[in-house]
Design an enzyme around this catalytic site. Structure first.
Site, PDB file in Angstrom:
ATOM      1  N   GLN A 175       0.844  -1.175  -0.467  1.00 21.97           N
ATOM      2  CA  GLN A 175      -0.157   0.309  -0.301  1.00 21.97           C
ATOM      3  C   GLN A 175       0.583   1.564   0.151  1.00 21.97           C
ATOM      4  O   GLN A 175       2.107   1.605   0.824  1.00 21.97           O
ATOM      5  CB  GLN A 175      -1.017  -0.138   1.617  1.00 21.97           C
ATOM      6  CG  GLN A 175      -2.261  -0.936   1.142  1.00 21.97           C
ATOM      7  CD  GLN A 175      -3.280  -0.561   2.599  1.00 21.97           C
ATOM      8  OE1 GLN A 175      -2.558  -0.907   3.286  1.00 21.97           O
ATOM      9  NE2 GLN A 175      -4.962  -1.207   2.233  1.00 21.97           N
ATOM     10  N   PHE A 176       0.327   1.783  -0.515  1.00 22.76           N
ATOM     11  CA  PHE A 176       0.604   3.679  -0.688  1.00 22.76           C
ATOM     12  C   PHE A 176       2.242   3.679  -1.148  1.00 22.76           C
ATOM     13  O   PHE A 176       3.222   4.372  -1.111  1.00 22.76           O
ATOM     14  CB  PHE A 176       1.589   4.259   0.955  1.00 22.76           C
ATOM     15  CG  PHE A 176      -0.167   3.458   1.503  1.00 22.76           C
ATOM     16  CD1 PHE A 176      -1.221   4.719   1.368  1.00 22.76           C
ATOM     17  CD2 PHE A 176       0.075   3.167   2.940  1.00 22.76           C
ATOM     18  CE1 PHE A 176      -2.748   4.777   2.355  1.00 22.76           C
ATOM     19  CE2 PHE A 176      -1.544   3.218   3.342  1.00 22.76           C
ATOM     20  CZ  PHE A 176      -2.557   4.073   3.182  1.00 22.76           C
ATOM     21  N   ARG A 177       2.218   2.160  -2.380  1.00 19.81           N
ATOM     22  CA  ARG A 177       3.941   3.060  -2.908  1.00 19.81           C
ATOM     23  C   ARG A 177       5.384   2.260  -1.685  1.00 19.81           C
ATOM     24  O   ARG A 177       5.876   2.340  -2.550  1.00 19.81           O
ATOM     25  CB  ARG A 177       3.967   4.085  -4.098  1.00 19.81           C
ATOM     26  CG  ARG A 177       2.832   3.862  -5.153  1.00 19.81           C
ATOM     27  CD  ARG A 177       2.725   5.568  -6.238  1.00 19.81           C
ATOM     28  NE  ARG A 177       4.463   5.194  -6.275  1.00 19.81           N
ATOM     29  CZ  ARG A 177       4.350   3.754  -7.769  1.00 19.81           C
ATOM     30  NH1 ARG A 177       3.542   3.012  -8.237  1.00 19.81           N
ATOM     31  NH2 ARG A 177       5.911   3.896  -7.735  1.00 19.81           N
ATOM     32  N   LEU A 178       4.925   1.731  -0.810  1.00 20.49           N
ATOM     33  CA  LEU A 178       5.791   1.106  -0.003  1.00 20.49           C
ATOM     34  C   LEU A 178       6.578  -0.033  -0.144  1.00 20.49           C
ATOM     35  O   LEU A 178       6.410  -0.732   0.243  1.00 20.49           O
ATOM     36  CB  LEU A 178       5.736   1.331   1.907  1.00 20.49           C
ATOM     37  CG  LEU A 178       4.829   2.283   1.732  1.00 20.49           C
ATOM     38  CD1 LEU A 178       4.763   3.148   3.384  1.00 20.49           C
ATOM     39  CD2 LEU A 178       6.540   4.085   1.503  1.00 20.49           C
ATOM     40  N   HIS A 179       6.343  -0.325  -1.772  1.00 19.42           N
ATOM     41  CA  HIS A 179       6.908  -2.068  -1.956  1.00 19.42           C
ATOM     42  C   HIS A 179       8.297  -2.083  -1.965  1.00 19.42           C
ATOM     43  O   HIS A 179       9.150  -1.658  -1.155  1.00 19.42           O
ATOM     44  CB  HIS A 179       6.982  -1.859  -4.054  1.00 19.42           C
ATOM     45  CG  HIS A 179       6.085  -0.861  -4.073  1.00 19.42           C
ATOM     46  ND1 HIS A 179       4.378  -1.671  -3.906  1.00 19.42           N
ATOM     47  CD2 HIS A 179       5.431   0.318  -4.962  1.00 19.42           C
ATOM     48  CE1 HIS A 179       3.757  -0.944  -4.731  1.00 19.42           C
ATOM     49  NE2 HIS A 179       4.392   0.753  -6.084  1.00 19.42           N
TER      50      HIS A 179
END
Length: 198
Positions: A175-179
């Site tokens: 989520q939230f581009r916290l890959h």
């Protein structure tokens, strides 16, 4: 003891592929293959992974096709798997050099294909201009007659390529581009591993 990072990357890939199959991904072995031509123009298309092991990742094609011609001239290749059914999405990127598989390996795989696919390999001038659908259907009918009652031999221009990796990247969506991203790279005969910013 120094970990075998190549083996670790292959095991990670195998586990992810098994997970994708378990989630009933409609085509878990589908991968994007990118190649480059003499002018540096990049082309990408989807092909199917047919085998992989410590030697590399195998797919099959008409060697006279655009991708076949490009790989013969410039064997560098990139593969991309994208499994949307896993977590928030998982991608695996693989880069390396493509080599033609042995004739015996190509023969064995070709013999396992459905007969219609075997006929199609003879009938198609893959990537060339087709004047109309009827022309292709007539070629299919001609080869069906030619091989009537006998096994379909593998066309001499149809074979496989094995991409031998020198880079892997495993991308885990969040989520939230916290890959989460992990890269493996072969340099001077030694594999290294590092985490990458998402």
């Amino acid at each position: 003891m120094t970990p075998d990072l190549h083996a670790e990357a292959l095991l990670t890939f195998a586990e992810l592929l098994d997970q994708a199959r378990a989630t009933h991904d409609p085509e878990p072995t589908a991968m994007t293959l990118a190649t480059v031509d003499d002018d540096g123009r990049v082309a990408a298309r989807t092909v199917l992974l047919k085998a992989f092991d410590e030697r590399g990742f195998v797919f099959y094609t008409n060697q006279h096709s655009r991708k076949g011609r490009e790989l013969q001239a410039h064997p560098q290749a990139a593969l991309l798997f994208h499994w949307k059914t896993l977590r928030h999405g998982v991608q695996v990127r693989i880069e390396g050099v493509a080599h033609a598989v042995d004739d015996s390996e190509a023969d064995a795989y070709f013999a396992s294909r459905p007969r219609g696919s075997q006929i199609g390999a003879w009938a198609s001038y893959q990537s060339e201009t087709l004047p109309d659908r009827e022309t292709f259907e007539a070629r299919v009918a001609d080869y069906e007659r030619h091989f009537d009652g006998v096994d379909v031999a593998r066309p001499p221009h149809w074979s496989g390529y094995r991409v031998v990796p020198d880079r892997f990247e495993f991308w885990y969506g969040a989520q939230f581009r916290l890959h989460e991203r992990w890269g493996y790279e072969l340099q001077d005969g030694t594999w290294s591993k590092r985490m990458l910013y998402p």
